[in-house]
Design a protein around this motif. Sequence first.
Motif, PDB file in Angstrom:
ATOM      1  N   LYS A  78       0.819  -1.212   0.000  1.00 56.57           N
ATOM      2  CA  LYS A  78       0.000   0.000   0.000  1.00 56.57           C
ATOM      3  C   LYS A  78       0.858   1.271   0.000  1.00 56.57           C
ATOM      4  CE  LYS A  78      -3.943   2.069   2.264  1.00 56.57           C
ATOM      5  NZ  LYS A  78      -4.968   1.932   3.292  1.00 56.57           N
ATOM      6  N   SER A  79       1.970   1.264   0.754  1.00 59.28           N
ATOM      7  CA  SER A  79       2.772   2.477   0.869  1.00 59.28           C
ATOM      8  C   SER A  79       4.212   2.328   0.388  1.00 59.28           C
ATOM      9  CB  SER A  79       2.793   2.937   2.329  1.00 59.28           C
ATOM     10  OG  SER A  79       3.402   1.940   3.136  1.00 59.28           O
ATOM     11  N   ARG A  80       4.651   1.110   0.085  1.00 57.97           N
ATOM     12  CA  ARG A  80       6.052   0.879  -0.282  1.00 57.97           C
ATOM     13  C   ARG A  80       6.183   0.129  -1.597  1.00 57.97           C
ATOM     14  NH1 ARG A  80       9.665   1.898   3.604  1.00 57.97           N
ATOM     15  NH2 ARG A  80       8.948   2.087   5.735  1.00 57.97           N
ATOM     16  N   ARG A 112       5.205   5.434  -4.169  1.00 58.78           N
ATOM     17  CA  ARG A 112       5.465   4.606  -2.989  1.00 58.78           C
ATOM     18  C   ARG A 112       6.828   4.987  -2.394  1.00 58.78           C
ATOM     19  NH1 ARG A 112       1.439   2.703  -5.438  1.00 58.78           N
ATOM     20  NH2 ARG A 112       0.392   0.758  -4.998  1.00 58.78           N
TER      21      ARG A 112
END
Length: 119
Positions: A78-80, A112
Amino acid sequence: METYLDAALLDTTPPPAGDDELLVLPGFDEYLLGYKDRSLMVADEHKAAIIPGNNGIFQSTVVRAGRVVAIWKRTLTKSRVRIAVQPLAPLHGSDRAEVERAFERYAQFVERTPEVRWP
């Protein structure tokens, strides 16, 4: 078949000054796909890593001064963006830092935070 440059010259002639650009390329980039003879870009001993099974599926590559020096794979969360780099040629210190900077630009593109992993 026409020959434009003897591949033996690649290992004996240094690249021109300023011609050592580093690129991180996707697996199906035209840089490798566009040629039947890839000896100018890929050492024979690395072909199996780049085209495993010789089945036309190309791994993503790191290219330095026109030669493939590593392969890489990504995993998105989701974020990386987790990036696993597998060197095919020695990459130390400033080389690794330059690879990581290139992946920072890629991470910005996929929106990301980058997480680069080395063996």
